[in-house]
Design a protein around this motif. Structure first.
Motif, PDB file in Angstrom:
ATOM      1  N   UNK A  91      10.699  -3.455   2.898  1.00  0.00           N
ATOM      2  CA  UNK A  91       9.996  -4.479   3.679  1.00  0.00           C
ATOM      3  C   UNK A  91      10.829  -5.034   4.834  1.00  0.00           C
ATOM      4  N   UNK A  92      12.153  -5.021   4.702  1.00  0.00           N
ATOM      5  CA  UNK A  92      12.976  -5.512   5.808  1.00  0.00           C
ATOM      6  C   UNK A  92      12.892  -4.571   7.002  1.00  0.00           C
ATOM      7  N   UNK A  93      12.859  -3.285   6.751  1.00  0.00           N
ATOM      8  CA  UNK A  93      12.714  -2.315   7.839  1.00  0.00           C
ATOM      9  C   UNK A  93      11.341  -2.442   8.490  1.00  0.00           C
ATOM     10  N   UNK A  94      10.316  -2.657   7.674  1.00  0.00           N
ATOM     11  CA  UNK A  94       8.968  -2.850   8.217  1.00  0.00           C
ATOM     12  C   UNK A  94       8.926  -4.101   9.103  1.00  0.00           C
ATOM     13  N   UNK A  95       9.613  -5.164   8.683  1.00  0.00           N
ATOM     14  CA  UNK A  95       9.641  -6.396   9.469  1.00  0.00           C
ATOM     15  C   UNK A  95      10.340  -6.179  10.801  1.00  0.00           C
ATOM     16  N   UNK A  96      11.431  -5.461  10.786  1.00  0.00           N
ATOM     17  CA  UNK A  96      12.149  -5.188  12.026  1.00  0.00           C
ATOM     18  C   UNK A  96      11.282  -4.381  12.993  1.00  0.00           C
ATOM     19  N   UNK A  97      10.523  -3.433  12.460  1.00  0.00           N
ATOM     20  CA  UNK A  97       9.599  -2.652  13.294  1.00  0.00           C
ATOM     21  C   UNK A  97       8.495  -3.544  13.856  1.00  0.00           C
ATOM     22  N   UNK A  98       7.984  -4.436  13.029  1.00  0.00           N
ATOM     23  CA  UNK A  98       6.916  -5.331  13.485  1.00  0.00           C
ATOM     24  C   UNK A  98       7.406  -6.251  14.591  1.00  0.00           C
ATOM     25  N   UNK A  99       8.605  -6.788  14.434  1.00  0.00           N
ATOM     26  CA  UNK A  99       9.128  -7.711  15.441  1.00  0.00           C
ATOM     27  C   UNK A  99       9.561  -6.987  16.715  1.00  0.00           C
ATOM     28  N   UNK A 100       9.829  -5.704  16.605  1.00  0.00           N
ATOM     29  CA  UNK A 100      10.099  -4.922  17.817  1.00  0.00           C
ATOM     30  C   UNK A 100       8.844  -4.864  18.685  1.00  0.00           C
ATOM     31  N   UNK A 135       0.805  -1.221   0.000  1.00  0.00           N
ATOM     32  CA  UNK A 135       0.000   0.000   0.000  1.00  0.00           C
ATOM     33  C   UNK A 135       0.843   1.279   0.000  1.00  0.00           C
ATOM     34  N   UNK A 136       2.153   1.130   0.188  1.00  0.00           N
ATOM     35  CA  UNK A 136       3.013   2.312   0.272  1.00  0.00           C
ATOM     36  C   UNK A 136       3.258   2.886  -1.115  1.00  0.00           C
ATOM     37  N   UNK A 137       3.151   4.186  -1.226  1.00  0.00           N
ATOM     38  CA  UNK A 137       3.336   4.848  -2.515  1.00  0.00           C
ATOM     39  C   UNK A 137       4.773   4.724  -3.001  1.00  0.00           C
ATOM     40  N   UNK A 138       5.721   4.911  -2.097  1.00  0.00           N
ATOM     41  CA  UNK A 138       7.132   4.899  -2.484  1.00  0.00           C
ATOM     42  C   UNK A 138       7.745   3.515  -2.386  1.00  0.00           C
ATOM     43  N   UNK A 139       6.986   2.542  -1.930  1.00  0.00           N
ATOM     44  CA  UNK A 139       7.527   1.206  -1.777  1.00  0.00           C
ATOM     45  C   UNK A 139       8.516   1.145  -0.630  1.00  0.00           C
ATOM     46  N   UNK A 140       8.012   1.230   0.609  1.00  0.00           N
ATOM     47  CA  UNK A 140       8.873   1.171   1.787  1.00  0.00           C
ATOM     48  C   UNK A 140       9.736  -0.086   1.766  1.00  0.00           C
TER      49      UNK A 140
END
Length: 202
Positions: free
Chosen positions: A183-192, A176-181
């Motif tokens: 995904x590895x950074x998103x995963x690290x945030x989720x696991x935090x 859904x991200x316009x700029x294409x975040x």
């Protein structure tokens, strides 16, 4: 594709054809949408006959399903290879990072495909079916690593489910991200967010 030394010449040839068909199909499907691509167009792009296609796949949907199956196999293999004393949160993060890192590295191809899978009802349903299978595989491996009984202990199944929920959430946010975040950074945030719970065994 990297040829494995334990495969015969005939097996390597079959794998090469399967890889070429998969690549052609996934690119076309991601570009035009599931209903906008025919098997005839896939075989034309791959340079093979329609008969050859059906020797490998029963339908264009099966191309995506096999892609998902390979993704699950890679994750289970990664979890099994993690160091024995590693905290579950770290092991599971590294597990889901296997496909997510590939997605991030090849985002120009992977992002349209992820969007296709998540936004096409038939493909999303198959994706959820595969996730249920991954959950069983991951929970079995977690139980083995931690010396737990998967039939009696709740933790392995719950932990595998939490990890895959995080994985699913990352894919949706990324798609859904316009700029294409990343995904590895998103995963690290989720696991935090879920890490403490994953490391509470018992």
């Amino acid at each position: 594709m990297t040829s494995r030394p334990d495969l015969s010449l005939a097996q390597r040839k079959r794998q090469l054809v399967a890889d070429e068909l998969t690549e052609a199909a996934l690119q076309l499907l991601a570009l035009r949408g599931f209903d906008g691509v025919t098997v005839d167009e896939i075989v034309a792009a791959a340079g093979v006959s329609k008969r050859t296609f059906f020797r490998y796949f029963a339908s264009k949907e099966d191309v995506v399903v096999q892609f998902l199956a390979d993704m699950g196999t890679d994750m289970c293999a990664e979890l099994a290879s993690r160091p024995a004393g590693e905290p579950p949160s770290t092991a599971l993060l590294r597990t889901v990072l296997v496909p997510l890192t590939t997605c991030g590295t090849h985002s120009e191809k992977a992002l349209p495909l992820v969007r296709l899978i998540l936004r096409t009802p038939a493909l999303h349903a198959r994706f959820l079916e595969r996730q249920a299978q991954w959950r069983e595989g991951l929970s079995t491996e977690l139980a083995r690593r931690l010396g737990l009984d998967p039939a009696a202990d709740l933790y392995p199944h719950l932990a595998a489910g939490m990890a895959l929920t995080a994985f699913d959430t990352v894919l949706w946010r990324w798609s859904e991200s316009e700029a294409g975040d990343d995904p590895t950074e998103l995963a690290e945030r989720a696991f935090a967010v879920i890490g403490t719970s994953l490391d509470t065994v018992g």
